[in-house]
Motif scaffolding. Sequence first.
Motif, PDB file in Angstrom:
ATOM      1  N   THR A  43       0.841  -1.190   0.000  1.00 48.71           N
ATOM      2  CA  THR A  43       0.000   0.000   0.000  1.00 48.71           C
ATOM      3  C   THR A  43       0.876   1.240   0.000  1.00 48.71           C
ATOM      4  OG1 THR A  43      -1.762  -1.123   1.199  1.00 48.71           O
ATOM      5  CG2 THR A  43      -1.804   1.273   1.232  1.00 48.71           C
ATOM      6  N   GLN A  44       0.612   2.121  -0.945  1.00 47.95           N
ATOM      7  CA  GLN A  44       1.330   3.395  -1.034  1.00 47.95           C
ATOM      8  C   GLN A  44       0.640   4.386  -0.107  1.00 47.95           C
ATOM      9  OE1 GLN A  44       1.624   5.197  -4.986  1.00 47.95           O
ATOM     10  NE2 GLN A  44       1.573   7.208  -4.031  1.00 47.95           N
ATOM     11  N   THR A  45       1.179   4.562   1.115  1.00 49.38           N
ATOM     12  CA  THR A  45       0.561   5.492   2.059  1.00 49.38           C
ATOM     13  C   THR A  45       1.128   6.905   1.944  1.00 49.38           C
ATOM     14  OG1 THR A  45       2.108   4.917   3.827  1.00 49.38           O
ATOM     15  CG2 THR A  45       0.059   3.648   3.715  1.00 49.38           C
ATOM     16  N   GLY A  46       2.300   7.035   1.341  1.00 48.46           N
ATOM     17  CA  GLY A  46       2.906   8.345   1.129  1.00 48.46           C
ATOM     18  C   GLY A  46       2.675   8.831  -0.287  1.00 48.46           C
ATOM     19  N   ALA A  47       3.249   9.969  -0.604  1.00 53.62           N
ATOM     20  CA  ALA A  47       3.097  10.552  -1.939  1.00 53.62           C
ATOM     21  C   ALA A  47       3.942   9.837  -2.988  1.00 53.62           C
ATOM     22  CB  ALA A  47       3.472  12.024  -1.903  1.00 53.62           C
ATOM     23  N   GLY A  48       4.987   9.111  -2.565  1.00 56.11           N
ATOM     24  CA  GLY A  48       5.899   8.470  -3.507  1.00 56.11           C
ATOM     25  C   GLY A  48       5.329   7.226  -4.154  1.00 56.11           C
ATOM     26  N   GLN A  49       5.207   7.274  -5.471  1.00 52.49           N
ATOM     27  CA  GLN A  49       4.689   6.130  -6.232  1.00 52.49           C
ATOM     28  C   GLN A  49       5.626   4.933  -6.070  1.00 52.49           C
ATOM     29  OE1 GLN A  49       4.588   6.561 -10.552  1.00 52.49           O
ATOM     30  NE2 GLN A  49       2.587   5.562 -10.587  1.00 52.49           N
ATOM     31  N   VAL A  50       5.042   3.742  -5.940  1.00 54.85           N
ATOM     32  CA  VAL A  50       5.813   2.525  -5.735  1.00 54.85           C
ATOM     33  C   VAL A  50       5.933   1.760  -7.052  1.00 54.85           C
ATOM     34  CG1 VAL A  50       5.992   0.352  -4.464  1.00 54.85           C
ATOM     35  CG2 VAL A  50       4.947   2.345  -3.376  1.00 54.85           C
ATOM     36  N   THR A  51       7.181   1.429  -7.418  1.00 53.24           N
ATOM     37  CA  THR A  51       7.438   0.572  -8.563  1.00 53.24           C
ATOM     38  C   THR A  51       7.820  -0.796  -8.031  1.00 53.24           C
ATOM     39  OG1 THR A  51       8.223   2.406  -9.921  1.00 53.24           O
ATOM     40  CG2 THR A  51       8.906   0.196 -10.591  1.00 53.24           C
ATOM     41  N   ILE A  52       7.160  -1.831  -8.533  1.00 58.09           N
ATOM     42  CA  ILE A  52       7.489  -3.196  -8.155  1.00 58.09           C
ATOM     43  C   ILE A  52       8.516  -3.706  -9.168  1.00 58.09           C
ATOM     44  CG2 ILE A  52       6.628  -5.511  -7.651  1.00 58.09           C
ATOM     45  CD1 ILE A  52       5.408  -3.252  -5.882  1.00 58.09           C
ATOM     46  N   ALA A  53       9.696  -4.039  -8.670  1.00 55.47           N
ATOM     47  CA  ALA A  53      10.780  -4.544  -9.514  1.00 55.47           C
ATOM     48  C   ALA A  53      11.077  -5.984  -9.106  1.00 55.47           C
ATOM     49  CB  ALA A  53      12.024  -3.676  -9.330  1.00 55.47           C
ATOM     50  N   VAL A  54      11.835  -6.680  -9.938  1.00 63.05           N
ATOM     51  CA  VAL A  54      12.211  -8.059  -9.620  1.00 63.05           C
ATOM     52  C   VAL A  54      13.708  -8.240  -9.789  1.00 63.05           C
ATOM     53  CG1 VAL A  54       9.972  -9.078 -10.188  1.00 63.05           C
ATOM     54  CG2 VAL A  54      11.689  -8.827 -11.982  1.00 63.05           C
ATOM     55  N   ALA A  55      14.258  -9.128  -8.982  1.00 62.18           N
ATOM     56  CA  ALA A  55      15.668  -9.493  -9.130  1.00 62.18           C
ATOM     57  C   ALA A  55      15.818 -10.308 -10.404  1.00 62.18           C
ATOM     58  CB  ALA A  55      16.113 -10.307  -7.917  1.00 62.18           C
ATOM     59  N   VAL A  71      -1.866   5.732  -7.325  1.00 61.95           N
ATOM     60  CA  VAL A  71      -1.938   6.969  -6.549  1.00 61.95           C
ATOM     61  C   VAL A  71      -1.725   6.650  -5.069  1.00 61.95           C
ATOM     62  CG1 VAL A  71      -3.534   8.193  -8.096  1.00 61.95           C
ATOM     63  CG2 VAL A  71      -4.436   6.729  -6.296  1.00 61.95           C
ATOM     64  N   GLN A  72      -1.619   7.686  -4.258  1.00 64.49           N
ATOM     65  CA  GLN A  72      -1.541   7.480  -2.811  1.00 64.49           C
ATOM     66  C   GLN A  72      -2.760   6.692  -2.350  1.00 64.49           C
ATOM     67  OE1 GLN A  72      -1.371  11.084  -0.454  1.00 64.49           O
ATOM     68  NE2 GLN A  72      -0.421  10.009   1.249  1.00 64.49           N
ATOM     69  N   TRP A  73      -2.546   5.752  -1.467  1.00 67.78           N
ATOM     70  CA  TRP A  73      -3.514   4.818  -0.888  1.00 67.78           C
ATOM     71  C   TRP A  73      -3.850   3.661  -1.819  1.00 67.78           C
ATOM     72  CZ3 TRP A  73      -2.918   5.427   3.868  1.00 67.78           C
ATOM     73  CH2 TRP A  73      -2.734   6.691   4.412  1.00 67.78           C
ATOM     74  N   ALA A  74      -3.217   3.582  -2.979  1.00 64.18           N
ATOM     75  CA  ALA A  74      -3.403   2.427  -3.863  1.00 64.18           C
ATOM     76  C   ALA A  74      -2.779   1.197  -3.210  1.00 64.18           C
ATOM     77  CB  ALA A  74      -2.758   2.682  -5.218  1.00 64.18           C
ATOM     78  N   THR A  75      -3.418   0.055  -3.411  1.00 61.51           N
ATOM     79  CA  THR A  75      -2.901  -1.213  -2.906  1.00 61.51           C
ATOM     80  C   THR A  75      -2.773  -2.190  -4.056  1.00 61.51           C
ATOM     81  OG1 THR A  75      -3.882  -0.893  -0.718  1.00 61.51           O
ATOM     82  CG2 THR A  75      -3.329  -3.145  -1.328  1.00 61.51           C
ATOM     83  N   VAL A  76      -1.639  -2.873  -4.100  1.00 64.07           N
ATOM     84  CA  VAL A  76      -1.423  -3.927  -5.089  1.00 64.07           C
ATOM     85  C   VAL A  76      -1.050  -5.209  -4.345  1.00 64.07           C
ATOM     86  CG1 VAL A  76      -0.736  -2.298  -6.881  1.00 64.07           C
ATOM     87  CG2 VAL A  76       1.016  -3.362  -5.468  1.00 64.07           C
ATOM     88  N   SER A  77      -1.305  -6.328  -4.991  1.00 61.29           N
ATOM     89  CA  SER A  77      -0.984  -7.628  -4.392  1.00 61.29           C
ATOM     90  C   SER A  77      -0.048  -8.397  -5.305  1.00 61.29           C
ATOM     91  CB  SER A  77      -2.256  -8.453  -4.192  1.00 61.29           C
ATOM     92  OG  SER A  77      -3.102  -7.837  -3.264  1.00 61.29           O
ATOM     93  N   ALA A  78       0.976  -8.993  -4.703  1.00 58.05           N
ATOM     94  CA  ALA A  78       1.891  -9.877  -5.414  1.00 58.05           C
ATOM     95  C   ALA A  78       1.647 -11.285  -4.882  1.00 58.05           C
ATOM     96  CB  ALA A  78       3.333  -9.456  -5.195  1.00 58.05           C
ATOM     97  N   VAL A  79       1.384 -12.213  -5.799  1.00 62.91           N
ATOM     98  CA  VAL A  79       1.116 -13.603  -5.430  1.00 62.91           C
ATOM     99  C   VAL A  79       2.164 -14.482  -6.092  1.00 62.91           C
ATOM    100  CG1 VAL A  79      -0.552 -15.495  -5.512  1.00 62.91           C
ATOM    101  CG2 VAL A  79      -1.359 -13.128  -5.316  1.00 62.91           C
ATOM    102  N   LYS A  80       2.827 -15.306  -5.298  1.00 63.45           N
ATOM    103  CA  LYS A  80       3.837 -16.216  -5.845  1.00 63.45           C
ATOM    104  C   LYS A  80       3.123 -17.438  -6.413  1.00 63.45           C
ATOM    105  CE  LYS A  80       8.249 -18.418  -4.951  1.00 63.45           C
ATOM    106  NZ  LYS A  80       9.323 -18.640  -3.990  1.00 63.45           N
ATOM    107  N   VAL A  81       3.298 -17.669  -7.729  1.00 59.47           N
ATOM    108  CA  VAL A  81       2.595 -18.765  -8.393  1.00 59.47           C
ATOM    109  C   VAL A  81       3.524 -19.901  -8.816  1.00 59.47           C
ATOM    110  CG1 VAL A  81       0.679 -17.294  -9.145  1.00 59.47           C
ATOM    111  CG2 VAL A  81       2.693 -17.583 -10.629  1.00 59.47           C
ATOM    112  N   ALA A  82       4.825 -19.684  -8.781  1.00 61.97           N
ATOM    113  CA  ALA A  82       5.822 -20.712  -9.108  1.00 61.97           C
ATOM    114  C   ALA A  82       7.143 -20.285  -8.464  1.00 61.97           C
ATOM    115  CB  ALA A  82       5.980 -20.881 -10.615  1.00 61.97           C
ATOM    116  N   THR A  83       8.163 -21.109  -8.568  1.00 66.69           N
ATOM    117  CA  THR A  83       9.421 -20.875  -7.864  1.00 66.69           C
ATOM    118  C   THR A  83       9.935 -19.450  -7.991  1.00 66.69           C
ATOM    119  OG1 THR A  83      10.012 -23.187  -8.089  1.00 66.69           O
ATOM    120  CG2 THR A  83      11.808 -21.668  -7.616  1.00 66.69           C
TER     121      THR A  83
END
Length: 93
Positions: A43-55, A71-83
């Motif tokens: 959840t982005q609780t601050g003004a800074g937009q969150v980028t989801i990156a991967v190794a 936007v601020q207060w946006a929530t995203v979900s990451a679900v692990k579906v394989a290794t």
Amino acid sequence: TTYTLTLADAQTVVQTSSGSAVTLTIPTNATAAFPVGSIIQVTQTGAGQVTIAVAGGVTLQSPSGLVKTRVQWATVSAVKVATNTWVLSGDLA
């Protein structure tokens, strides 16, 4: 601001309160062996937009390739579906 997920983040909500952009990284299974089925909400609780990156070696699947909170207060979900594969959904931009 940067943050890399750890096993302690599994089944939790990670809140980012930064005023500047945040890069949140999903590590490889070798670094953090989240069980398949793990869900992490961000959840982005601050003004800074969150980028989801991967190794390197991790695949992130999302609608239309979107990987940022909308936007601020946006929530995203990451679900692990394989290794080293995660699916991202939610309030994306």
